[in-house]
Design a protein around this motif. Structure first.
Motif, short mmCIF file in Angstrom:
data_model
loop_
_atom_site.label_atom_id
_atom_site.label_comp_id
_atom_site.label_asym_id
_atom_site.label_seq_id
_atom_site.Cartn_x
_atom_site.Cartn_y
_atom_site.Cartn_z
N PRO A 1 33.51 28.14 28.13
CA PRO A 1 34.50 27.18 27.62
C PRO A 1 35.30 27.84 29.36
N PRO A 2 36.10 27.21 29.99
CA PRO A 2 36.59 28.21 31.11
C PRO A 2 37.46 29.19 30.95
N GLY A 3 37.64 30.09 31.40
CA GLY A 3 38.45 31.31 31.27
C GLY A 3 39.41 31.51 31.92
N PRO A 4 40.49 32.30 31.52
CA PRO A 4 42.05 32.25 32.57
C PRO A 4 41.92 31.99 33.83
N LEU A 5 42.45 31.17 34.76
CA LEU A 5 42.84 30.66 35.33
C LEU A 5 41.51 30.06 36.01
N GLU A 6 40.33 29.38 34.89
CA GLU A 6 39.07 28.64 35.67
C GLU A 6 39.19 27.29 34.88
N ILE A 7 38.46 26.51 35.81
CA ILE A 7 38.05 24.83 34.94
C ILE A 7 36.93 24.61 34.69
N ARG B 1 27.94 36.55 45.63
CA ARG B 1 26.49 37.38 45.48
C ARG B 1 25.97 37.94 44.23
N LYS B 2 26.36 37.85 43.51
CA LYS B 2 25.97 39.09 42.35
C LYS B 2 25.83 37.73 40.93
N SER C 1 36.27 36.17 38.19
CA SER C 1 37.15 36.86 37.46
C SER C 1 36.39 38.70 36.55
N ASP C 2 35.43 38.17 35.72
CA ASP C 2 34.95 39.15 34.02
C ASP C 2 33.28 39.79 35.25
N HIS D 1 36.13 29.22 39.28
CA HIS D 1 37.37 29.51 39.08
C HIS D 1 38.86 28.27 40.24
N SER D 2 39.86 27.76 39.54
CA SER D 2 40.79 27.57 39.94
C SER D 2 40.78 27.79 41.13
N GLY D 3 40.76 28.43 42.39
CA GLY D 3 41.31 28.61 43.25
C GLY D 3 39.78 28.25 44.05
#
Length: 387
Positions: free
Chosen positions: A37-43, A126-127, A132-133, A161-163
């Motif tokens: 599932p998407p984490g915080p601020l993710e879609i 690049r990793k 986020s985490d 990430h939603s950004g």
């Protein structure tokens, strides 16, 4: 396949099909993968269309980071938001979106400067993990599968990430605007934002792939009087004309250096030159092809080998400038909606960059077309499945 979570219940793990790379250059394998599932601020996005970018191929073949396998490549994509994580307010389930390989947090030094699109929080990843985490959202049998550019669109579902996503109108053709999430935008932005091509100027473009042709289009729309395309593929001559190329040079047919031909065509050197090949050796040639005093060279290509750039210092002492360009200088959230609007108004052309449309099951054939230089952009269409 597991059903998608409804908007009224917490998102659950989804099992879907993804084209997984198990090693450098190895054929992609269709696997059942678990998508968290998407984490915080993710879609979490149900991918509708994804096109193959040259950088996907370059990194897939690269042995520079052998530990980042298994991996799911792909970043130039469009899709529908399936679920949203905690704190997401911009997106709702059902929204249409473009994924973008760099983000815009709106608050870091670079984002607020107005001078850069190099977000310090959501920059180029690049990793093989999420910003986020620093973990993955894909797994097979409980073992992690790495991301590419924090997107990984060679999968029926992807978490971003939603950004790093841009909301678009549901009326837009998703199998075409996906090119605006990378290649087409990168070329247009290099001409408009990075070089700021002026009316009546001369331009030379090394490499007439998707990015190079988009540079040509951007230069034409800015009113450049001479746009020279340089490519070893003779088929690019006719294709280039449709995007504004006025003169064509095939280095394989010359008995003298390319830069000498360019200088003759431009009375001493082009005002602007663009390296769109992904070959650092071409950067020096591009510098030599532009004018003393004010010539500007912009490099956009991702090199397959030898990342160091070498050029005689005299080229810079004579007044030439060398600049790099990432995503054409566009800020995803602030700028990409404007490009989508230009496409909708037929102010820019994107459709002509698509040479192949193929089903997801044929993704290895699409990669082979790219390796053989037989396509510009191949759009991969995901299965239409009701969850």
């Amino acid at each position: 396949m597991a059903a998608a979570a409804s908007s009224s219940s917490p998102p659950a793990v989804i099992t879907c099909r993804a084209a997984v790379a198990w090693g450098p250059g190895q054929a992609l394998v269709m696997e059942d993968v678990e998508v968290a599932p998407p984490g915080p601020l993710e879609i979490r996005v149900k991918v509708v269309s994804t096109s193959i970018c040259r950088s996907d191929v370059t990194q897939w073949q690269s042995t520079a980071q052998p530990d980042l396998f298994p991996r799911i490549f792909g970043h130039e994509a469009s899709g529908v938001v399936e679920s949203v994580g905690e704190g997401v307010t911009e997106f709702q389930v059902g929204d249409h979106a473009l994924t973008v390989f760099i983000g815009e947090c709106m608050s870091c030094k670079h984002c607020v400067s107005g001078k850069s699109n190099m977000c310090q929080t959501l920059g180029l990843e690049r990793k093989g993990v999420m910003h986020s985490d620093q973990t993955t959202r894909f797994s097979i049998g409980g073992k992690p599968v790495y991301h590419y550019c924090a997107v990984s669109s060679f999968s029926e579902y992807a978490v971003v990430h939603s950004g790093c996503a841009v909301k678009v109108s549901p009326t837009m053709p998703m199998d075409r605007i996906c090119l605006l999430s990378c290649g087409a935008s990168a070329g247009l932005g290099a001409a408009w934002n990075v070089a700021d091509v002026s009316k009546g100027s001369s331009v030379v473009i090394f490499g007439l792939g998707t990015v190079g042709l988009s540079v040509a289009q951007g230069a034409k729309l800015r009113g450049a009087s001479k746009i020279i395309g340089v490519d070893t593929n003779p088929d690019k001559q006719e294709k280039g004309k449709a995007f504004g190329v006025t003169d064509f040079i095939n280095p394989a047919e010359l008995n003298e250096p390319v830069q000498q031909v360019v200088k003759r065509l431009t009375d001493g050197g082009a005002d602007y030159s663009f390296e769109c090949v992904g070959d650092t050796g071409v950067v020096s040639t591009a510098l030599q092809s532009c004018s003393d005093g004010w010539g500007l060279t912009v490099t956009l290509g991702v090199p397959k080998a030898k990342p160091e750039v070498s050029a005689h210092y005299g080229l810079l002492l004579s007044g030439r400038t060398l600049k790099g360009s990432l995503f054409g200088g566009w800020r995803p959230k602030s700028d990409i909606p404007l490009l989508v609007e230009k496409y909708a108004n037929k102010e820019i052309q994107v459709d002509g960059l698509v040479t192949h449309d193929m089903p997801f099951s044929d993704i290895n054939k699409a990669l082979e077309l790219m390796l053989q230089n037989r396509c510009l952009r191949c759009v991969i269409h995901m299965p239409k499945r009701q969850d």
